[in-house]
Design a protein around this motif. Structure first.
Motif, PDB file in Angstrom:
ATOM      1  N   ILE A  88       1.119  -1.554  -0.142  1.00  0.00           N
ATOM      2  CA  ILE A  88      -0.356   0.135  -0.172  1.00  0.00           C
ATOM      3  C   ILE A  88       0.756   1.119   0.364  1.00  0.00           C
ATOM      4  CG2 ILE A  88      -1.174   1.440   1.717  1.00  0.00           C
ATOM      5  CD1 ILE A  88      -2.888  -1.625   2.100  1.00  0.00           C
ATOM      6  N   CYS A  89       1.823   1.387   0.333  1.00  0.00           N
ATOM      7  CA  CYS A  89       2.658   2.152   0.818  1.00  0.00           C
ATOM      8  C   CYS A  89       3.572   2.983  -0.256  1.00  0.00           C
ATOM      9  CB  CYS A  89       3.915   2.554   1.945  1.00  0.00           C
ATOM     10  SG  CYS A  89       2.992   2.420   3.665  1.00  0.00           S
ATOM     11  N   GLU A  90       4.056   1.598  -0.992  1.00  0.00           N
ATOM     12  CA  GLU A  90       4.856   1.432  -2.016  1.00  0.00           C
ATOM     13  C   GLU A  90       3.895   1.853  -3.542  1.00  0.00           C
ATOM     14  OE1 GLU A  90       6.634  -1.299  -5.487  1.00  0.00           O
ATOM     15  OE2 GLU A  90       6.426  -1.926  -3.226  1.00  0.00           O
ATOM     16  N   VAL A  91       2.598   1.455  -3.512  1.00  0.00           N
ATOM     17  CA  VAL A  91       1.449   1.969  -4.623  1.00  0.00           C
ATOM     18  C   VAL A  91       0.793   3.748  -4.645  1.00  0.00           C
ATOM     19  CG1 VAL A  91      -0.274   1.356  -5.865  1.00  0.00           C
ATOM     20  CG2 VAL A  91       1.090  -0.226  -5.183  1.00  0.00           C
ATOM     21  N   LEU A  92       0.539   4.138  -3.593  1.00  0.00           N
ATOM     22  CA  LEU A  92       0.133   4.999  -3.243  1.00  0.00           C
ATOM     23  C   LEU A  92       0.827   6.469  -2.348  1.00  0.00           C
ATOM     24  CD1 LEU A  92      -3.289   3.750  -1.697  1.00  0.00           C
ATOM     25  CD2 LEU A  92      -2.656   4.496  -3.852  1.00  0.00           C
ATOM     26  N   ASP A  93       2.507   5.887  -2.817  1.00  0.00           N
ATOM     27  CA  ASP A  93       3.438   7.246  -2.795  1.00  0.00           C
ATOM     28  C   ASP A  93       3.184   8.709  -3.606  1.00  0.00           C
ATOM     29  OD1 ASP A  93       6.370   8.205  -2.978  1.00  0.00           O
ATOM     30  OD2 ASP A  93       6.010   6.820  -0.663  1.00  0.00           O
ATOM     31  N   ALA A  94       3.359   9.325  -2.361  1.00  0.00           N
ATOM     32  CA  ALA A  94       2.719  10.457  -2.808  1.00  0.00           C
ATOM     33  C   ALA A  94       3.556  11.425  -3.975  1.00  0.00           C
ATOM     34  CB  ALA A  94       2.237  11.356  -1.782  1.00  0.00           C
ATOM     35  N   ASP A  95       5.000  11.441  -3.425  1.00  0.00           N
ATOM     36  CA  ASP A  95       5.939  11.626  -3.855  1.00  0.00           C
ATOM     37  C   ASP A  95       6.647  10.650  -5.119  1.00  0.00           C
ATOM     38  OD1 ASP A  95       6.776  13.336  -1.938  1.00  0.00           O
ATOM     39  OD2 ASP A  95       7.940  11.808  -0.885  1.00  0.00           O
ATOM     40  N   LEU A  96       5.941  10.227  -4.956  1.00  0.00           N
ATOM     41  CA  LEU A  96       5.810   8.773  -5.846  1.00  0.00           C
ATOM     42  C   LEU A  96       5.498   9.486  -7.426  1.00  0.00           C
ATOM     43  CD1 LEU A  96       7.422   6.484  -8.498  1.00  0.00           C
ATOM     44  CD2 LEU A  96       6.065   5.081  -7.357  1.00  0.00           C
ATOM     45  N   ILE A  97       3.767   9.324  -6.890  1.00  0.00           N
ATOM     46  CA  ILE A  97       2.454  10.174  -7.903  1.00  0.00           C
ATOM     47  C   ILE A  97       2.786  11.093  -8.150  1.00  0.00           C
ATOM     48  CG2 ILE A  97       0.418  10.405  -7.723  1.00  0.00           C
ATOM     49  CD1 ILE A  97       0.338   8.687  -6.105  1.00  0.00           C
ATOM     50  N   ARG A  98       3.457  12.221  -7.132  1.00  0.00           N
ATOM     51  CA  ARG A  98       4.008  13.733  -8.361  1.00  0.00           C
ATOM     52  C   ARG A  98       5.164  13.453  -8.740  1.00  0.00           C
ATOM     53  NH1 ARG A  98       3.076  15.118  -2.357  1.00  0.00           N
ATOM     54  NH2 ARG A  98       1.611  16.046  -2.470  1.00  0.00           N
ATOM     55  N   GLN A  99       5.915  12.967  -9.084  1.00  0.00           N
ATOM     56  CA  GLN A  99       6.825  12.904  -9.594  1.00  0.00           C
ATOM     57  C   GLN A  99       6.226  12.325 -11.353  1.00  0.00           C
ATOM     58  OE1 GLN A  99      10.639   9.924  -8.584  1.00  0.00           O
ATOM     59  NE2 GLN A  99      10.575  11.156  -7.119  1.00  0.00           N
ATOM     60  N   GLN A 100       5.323  11.271 -10.979  1.00  0.00           N
ATOM     61  CA  GLN A 100       4.745  10.895 -12.262  1.00  0.00           C
ATOM     62  C   GLN A 100       3.967  11.913 -12.660  1.00  0.00           C
ATOM     63  OE1 GLN A 100       2.274   7.376 -10.325  1.00  0.00           O
ATOM     64  NE2 GLN A 100       4.346   5.655 -10.973  1.00  0.00           N
TER      65      GLN A 100
END
Length: 451
Positions: A88-100
């Protein structure tokens, strides 16, 4: 004071969970609050839709929503669910989503599908249908809104599951827990026993007055001393007072706050049963011959009375009018039965007299009302004095047979409340009795041992 309030809140909640098998939490909103919430939420979701429809889309609000969703999903996990927690932490990582999002590579629908899949694994079976319906929603904004609605339901499910899980533990340890919590309250607020002390003091004065009247009728009787009183008898009288308590105007003793709602409900039910017993006793005394051949007349009259006396403890309820209706209905039932059997009908004078006697039950000094009230309290007093009441209930006094089943049920509930209260607060009551019965008359003497 804040610490005492928290302790009282915790004590009340723990007590309710332990003694009320049906206790659970629900989401209830005041209509005005709901209206404000709807306006605010609509503005938020409209803004989100505008952001996602921009070119290029603005994802910041959506990312914050997924951050909140992540925290809610994590709150559902057991301590040992490390694999799912990491996922859950990996898929819904806010920093990662912002980079995407910066590279226009974010898949909002894919993230929503992952959330729905995870909710399906974590929800209670009762929510399977709601989660399945999410998959059919095409609009991403509507979908996110519905996801939060179902998450709210799942959160309440989790809270109530926790309550059910806690209940056996609380039931095993309730006496020690409540006593310790109340001691904390007493240390924070030394006046936390003032109402309880006054409650017991009133019963002591009542008992002294009663014994003085008895002594005055005996020539040469000695004066009555407080030290001669039985704390057990005084405490029993104190508990019986709660069944005649004015819960709207008079605050309840602090040691009984956790059971105030239950005691008030029992008091109201007893009041209704008292009126029904009066109705049946008056009817059987006045028209015994007329109702003798009517099958199940008493049970039918009871059912009618229960219906017409529904809500009789509300301020707006007109008890005299209800009793008049019961009297009229009773006369009608008797007349129909007499006519069917070819017997003379009740004359108008007898009918008017019966209806009038039933309406007079509301009078404060009505002898039938007073008699039934005394016998109900006599029964409940004997019930409190019977340690093994659950195996063998006390004998029902005369005039109460018609309400025997109901009064035994209420009496059992009442005795359970009293017995638990004694277990929890017994040491506090003992201290109050020492002060009221001994210290005031023998201040120079040491206090008796609590053992």
């Amino acid at each position: 004071m804040m610490a005492a309030a928290r302790n009282l809140s915790n004590l009340t909640l723990a007590h309710e969970i332990a003694v009320n098998e049906n206790f659970h939490l629900e989401q209830i909103e005041h209509p005005q609050n709901r209206r404000v919430k709807q306006i605010v939420h609509k503005a938020f979701w409209d803004r989100l839709e505008e952001d996602l429809n921009e070119d290029p889309p603005e994802y910041e609000h959506a990312i914050k929503l997924f951050e909140e969703i992540k925290e809610i999903l994590l709150s559902f996990l057991n301590p040992g669910s490390n694999r799912m927690r990491s996922q859950i932490c990996e898929v819904l990582d806010a920093d990662l989503i912002r980079q995407q999002a910066e590279h226009d590579a974010v898949d909002i629908q894919g993230l929503a599908n992952y959330v729905i899949s995870t909710m399906g694994k974590l929800c209670a079976p009762i929510r399977d249908n709601e989660v399945s319906q999410l998959k059919a929603t095409g609009n991403i904004v509507v979908l996110l809104r519905q996801i939060f609605h179902v998450l709210d339901l799942m959160t309440m499910d989790m809270v109530n599951y926790t309550i059910r899980s806690l209940r056996p533990h609380l039931q095993r340890n309730l006496v020690d827990y409540e006593r310790a919590k109340f001691q904390d309250i007493l240390e924070e607020t030394p006046s936390a026993l003032d109402l309880t002390t006054e409650w017991i003091k009133e019963s002591i004065q009542d008992e002294l007055s009663s014994l003085s009247r008895e002594a005055s009728s005996c020539a040469g009787a000695d004066g009555i001393s407080k030290t001669n009183l039985s704390p057990t008898l005084v405490l029993t009288n104190s508990y019986l007072k709660l069944l005649r308590w004015d819960y709207q105007k008079k605050p309840i003793p602090e040691t009984l706050v956790t059971d105030e709602g239950r005691l008030q409900e029992l008091s109201e039910k007893l009041n209704q049963l008292k009126i029904i017993a009066c109705i049946c006793l008056i009817t059987s005394n006045m028209v015994a011959a007329a109702i003798e051949g009517i099958p199940d007349f008493v049970e039918k009259q009871k059912r009618i009375s229960f219906v017409l006396l529904e809500g009789m403890n509300k301020k707006t309820f007109d008890l005299r009018e209800a009793l008049n209706a019961i009297g009229v209905q009773t006369c009608s039932e008797i007349s129909e039965s007499l006519a069917a059997r070819g017997f003379p009908l009740l004359n108008k004078e007898v009918q008017a007299n019966l209806v009038g006697q039933l309406c007079n039950v509301v009078e404060e000094e009505n002898p039938i009302n007073s008699l039934i009230d005394k016998r109900i309290h006599l029964y409940l007093r004997s019930l409190l004095a019977s340690p093994g009441f659950q195996k063998s209930m006390p004998t029902i006094p005369g005039g109460l047979a018609v309400i025997q089943t109901e009064i035994e049920t209420i009496g059992s509930q009442y005795a359970n409340i009293v017995n638990l209260n004694k277990q929890v607060y017994g040491p506090f009551y003992a201290n109050i009795f020492r002060k009221l019965l001994f210290c005031e008359t023998n201040k120079a003497e040491p206090e008796p041992s609590t053992n």
